[in-house]
Design a protein around this motif. Structure first.
Motif, PDB file in Angstrom:
ATOM      1  N   ILE A   1       0.843  -1.183   0.000  1.00 43.94           N
ATOM      2  CA  ILE A   1       0.000   0.000   0.000  1.00 43.94           C
ATOM      3  C   ILE A   1       0.888   1.248   0.000  1.00 43.94           C
ATOM      4  N   ALA A   2       0.378   2.320  -0.595  1.00 45.65           N
ATOM      5  CA  ALA A   2       1.131   3.573  -0.643  1.00 45.65           C
ATOM      6  C   ALA A   2       1.046   4.325   0.679  1.00 45.65           C
ATOM      7  N   GLY A   3      -0.037   4.098   1.429  1.00 49.60           N
ATOM      8  CA  GLY A   3      -0.213   4.808   2.679  1.00 49.60           C
ATOM      9  C   GLY A   3      -1.605   4.571   3.228  1.00 49.60           C
ATOM     10  N   PHE A   4      -2.015   5.458   4.120  1.00 47.12           N
ATOM     11  CA  PHE A   4      -3.307   5.334   4.806  1.00 47.12           C
ATOM     12  C   PHE A   4      -3.970   6.698   4.864  1.00 47.12           C
ATOM     13  N   VAL A   5      -5.271   6.732   4.583  1.00 48.18           N
ATOM     14  CA  VAL A   5      -6.071   7.941   4.755  1.00 48.18           C
ATOM     15  C   VAL A   5      -7.298   7.558   5.575  1.00 48.18           C
ATOM     16  N   ALA A   6      -7.489   8.204   6.702  1.00 46.56           N
ATOM     17  CA  ALA A   6      -8.629   7.884   7.563  1.00 46.56           C
ATOM     18  C   ALA A   6      -9.934   8.329   6.911  1.00 46.56           C
ATOM     19  N   PRO A   7     -11.007   7.569   7.073  1.00 41.77           N
ATOM     20  CA  PRO A   7     -12.314   8.015   6.583  1.00 41.77           C
ATOM     21  C   PRO A   7     -12.651   9.405   7.127  1.00 41.77           C
ATOM     22  N   ALA A   8     -13.143  10.254   6.216  1.00 45.95           N
ATOM     23  CA  ALA A   8     -13.488  11.645   6.549  1.00 45.95           C
ATOM     24  C   ALA A   8     -12.272  12.446   7.002  1.00 45.95           C
ATOM     25  N   TRP A   9     -11.059  11.910   6.790  1.00 46.73           N
ATOM     26  CA  TRP A   9      -9.809  12.578   7.181  1.00 46.73           C
ATOM     27  C   TRP A   9      -9.761  12.847   8.683  1.00 46.73           C
ATOM     28  N   LEU A  10     -10.429  12.011   9.494  1.00 47.20           N
ATOM     29  CA  LEU A  10     -10.496  12.230  10.933  1.00 47.20           C
ATOM     30  C   LEU A  10      -9.638  11.196  11.667  1.00 47.20           C
ATOM     31  N   TYR A  11      -8.681  11.675  12.467  1.00 51.39           N
ATOM     32  CA  TYR A  11      -7.761  10.826  13.222  1.00 51.39           C
ATOM     33  C   TYR A  11      -7.846  11.176  14.701  1.00 51.39           C
ATOM     34  N   GLY A  12      -7.893  10.161  15.541  1.00 48.44           N
ATOM     35  CA  GLY A  12      -7.712  10.352  16.967  1.00 48.44           C
ATOM     36  C   GLY A  12      -6.266  10.048  17.341  1.00 48.44           C
TER      37      GLY A  12
ATOM     38  N   ALA B   1      -5.257   6.479  16.530  1.00 46.14           N
ATOM     39  CA  ALA B   1      -5.006   6.246  15.107  1.00 46.14           C
ATOM     40  C   ALA B   1      -3.630   6.775  14.704  1.00 46.14           C
ATOM     41  N   ARG B   2      -3.274   7.953  15.175  1.00 43.46           N
ATOM     42  CA  ARG B   2      -1.972   8.523  14.818  1.00 43.46           C
ATOM     43  C   ARG B   2      -0.833   7.663  15.353  1.00 43.46           C
ATOM     44  N   ALA B   3      -0.983   7.161  16.570  1.00 43.89           N
ATOM     45  CA  ALA B   3       0.044   6.275  17.115  1.00 43.89           C
ATOM     46  C   ALA B   3       0.122   4.977  16.318  1.00 43.89           C
ATOM     47  N   ALA B   4      -1.031   4.471  15.890  1.00 44.52           N
ATOM     48  CA  ALA B   4      -1.061   3.227  15.111  1.00 44.52           C
ATOM     49  C   ALA B   4      -0.383   3.390  13.762  1.00 44.52           C
ATOM     50  N   LEU B   5      -0.531   4.539  13.141  1.00 42.58           N
ATOM     51  CA  LEU B   5       0.128   4.780  11.847  1.00 42.58           C
ATOM     52  C   LEU B   5       1.642   4.643  11.983  1.00 42.58           C
ATOM     53  N   GLU B   6       2.179   5.211  13.061  1.00 42.44           N
ATOM     54  CA  GLU B   6       3.622   5.103  13.287  1.00 42.44           C
ATOM     55  C   GLU B   6       4.004   3.672  13.625  1.00 42.44           C
ATOM     56  N   ASN B   7       3.208   3.034  14.476  1.00 42.37           N
ATOM     57  CA  ASN B   7       3.479   1.657  14.883  1.00 42.37           C
ATOM     58  C   ASN B   7       3.486   0.709  13.687  1.00 42.37           C
ATOM     59  N   GLN B   8       2.607   0.950  12.724  1.00 42.54           N
ATOM     60  CA  GLN B   8       2.505   0.094  11.541  1.00 42.54           C
ATOM     61  C   GLN B   8       3.420   0.546  10.409  1.00 42.54           C
ATOM     62  N   ALA B   9       4.255   1.554  10.676  1.00 42.19           N
ATOM     63  CA  ALA B   9       5.226   2.061   9.696  1.00 42.19           C
ATOM     64  C   ALA B   9       4.559   2.443   8.375  1.00 42.19           C
ATOM     65  N   ILE B  10       3.425   3.151   8.477  1.00 44.76           N
ATOM     66  CA  ILE B  10       2.740   3.637   7.282  1.00 44.76           C
ATOM     67  C   ILE B  10       3.576   4.738   6.645  1.00 44.76           C
ATOM     68  N   ALA B  11       3.761   4.657   5.339  1.00 39.57           N
ATOM     69  CA  ALA B  11       4.672   5.575   4.651  1.00 39.57           C
ATOM     70  C   ALA B  11       4.111   6.985   4.546  1.00 39.57           C
ATOM     71  N   ILE B  12       2.825   7.104   4.188  1.00 36.87           N
ATOM     72  CA  ILE B  12       2.228   8.417   3.924  1.00 36.87           C
ATOM     73  C   ILE B  12       0.811   8.443   4.484  1.00 36.87           C
ATOM     74  N   ALA B  13       0.435   9.577   5.053  1.00 35.09           N
ATOM     75  CA  ALA B  13      -0.945   9.800   5.495  1.00 35.09           C
ATOM     76  C   ALA B  13      -1.329  11.219   5.117  1.00 35.09           C
ATOM     77  N   GLU B  14      -2.638  11.498   5.102  1.00 33.50           N
ATOM     78  CA  GLU B  14      -3.080  12.870   4.842  1.00 33.50           C
ATOM     79  C   GLU B  14      -4.332  13.170   5.639  1.00 33.50           C
ATOM     80  N   ASP B  15      -4.540  14.463   5.908  1.00 38.60           N
ATOM     81  CA  ASP B  15      -5.806  14.936   6.444  1.00 38.60           C
ATOM     82  C   ASP B  15      -6.284  16.090   5.572  1.00 38.60           C
ATOM     83  N   HIS B  16      -7.220  16.895   6.048  1.00 38.57           N
ATOM     84  CA  HIS B  16      -7.748  17.986   5.232  1.00 38.57           C
ATOM     85  C   HIS B  16      -6.677  18.993   4.819  1.00 38.57           C
ATOM     86  N   TRP B  17      -5.632  19.140   5.644  1.00 38.25           N
ATOM     87  CA  TRP B  17      -4.727  20.268   5.458  1.00 38.25           C
ATOM     88  C   TRP B  17      -3.304  19.903   5.107  1.00 38.25           C
ATOM     89  N   ARG B  18      -2.905  18.648   5.310  1.00 37.75           N
ATOM     90  CA  ARG B  18      -1.507  18.329   5.005  1.00 37.75           C
ATOM     91  C   ARG B  18      -1.334  16.860   4.674  1.00 37.75           C
TER      92      ARG B  18
END
Length: 262
Positions: free
Chosen positions: A141-152, A155-172
């Motif tokens: 996978i290229a990365g992860f985008v949360a539904p509705a761009w909403l992260y708690g 979720a943010r800790a899990a992205l790092e734990n799972q070594a996700i390469a790229i994520a995005e939200d509404h602004w970055r």
């Protein structure tokens, strides 16, 4: 003597990039996703980010070797980026904080799946979804985008734990491991849930076509857009306008741009 006009796509060292994404890629929206794919193409060579939901609302699982799975694999082999987009896309969490409740109620219709998840549950869903999608497509996978761009926080800790390469939200757009920001810009998207929201999003898209734009532009479309002719026309006009100044690109290109600039 002819004066050459600078190409806005190539000036200032690194390209001005246009990132196009289709959200809610799922067997539930098979026909609409195919329509959006064709709608965003230009001479068949436009890279897209496909945001895939493994089991949309727990009622539309992606089955390996199904027609949808084979189509998804074909898109990956054609060079489109495949992102994990939640697991069910449905928010089943009871939110305790007022801010989370407001986000869940007003920014999405019960679809902010990763807004309230604890770290362990968010990690498990990311790991499970990644295994399924990578098995289907044969590519990471290229990365992860949360539904509705909403992260708690979980979720943010899990992205790092799972070594996700790229994520995005509404602004970055950012790299969860290390936290480096790859781009800062709003997403141009269309809302069709209510007439008021649709009118507002059409107005924002029209305005964006006539104002100075940041170096990175992001456009996100959804299956629900297909049912509104005015929205589909707006998408076509907006993408055509942005193509005049920005190069259709992959999210993976952003990291390379920063490396070249440093």
């Amino acid at each position: 003597m002819r004066v050459m006009t600078p190409n806005p796509i190539k000036e200032a060292g690194t390209p001005r990039r246009l990132l196009l994404s289709i959200h809610d890629v799922s067997p539930r929206h098979d026909r609409e996703v195919a329509m959006l794919h064709d709608h965003l193409q230009h001479d068949g060579d436009t890279p897209l980010a496909l945001l895939v939901v493994p089991d949309f609302w727990s009622s539309a699982p992606i089955v390996p070797d199904s027609p949808f799975a084979r189509r998804l694999r074909g898109w990956a082999e054609a060079g489109h980026e495949i992102f994990l987009h939640g697991f069910t896309h449905r928010d089943d969490t009871i939110h305790n904080s007022r801010s989370a409740r407001l986000k869940a109620q007003h920014m999405t219709a019960g679809e902010g799946e990763f807004l309230g998840l604890e770290h362990a549950e968010a990690s498990a869903r990311i790991a499970s979804g990644r295994r399924l999608i990578e098995d289907v497509t044969g590519t990471p996978i290229a990365g992860f985008v949360a539904p509705a761009w909403l992260y708690g926080d979980g979720a943010r800790a899990a992205l790092e734990n799972q070594a996700i390469a790229i994520a995005e939200d509404h602004w970055r757009v950012w790299e969860p491991v290390g936290g480096r920001t790859l781009a800062r810009s709003p997403v141009i998207t269309w809302a069709t849930r209510t007439k008021g929201r649709m009118a507002s999003s059409l107005m924002v898209a029209a305005l964006a076509r006539h104002v100075p734009l940041p170096r990175i532009m992001r456009v996100g479309v959804h299956p629900g857009d297909c049912g509104e002719h005015s929205v589909m026309r707006s998408i076509a006009r907006t993408v055509r306008s942005f193509r005049g100044s920005h190069l259709p690109s992959r999210y993976a290109d952003l990291a390379g741009d920063l490396a070249c600039a440093s």
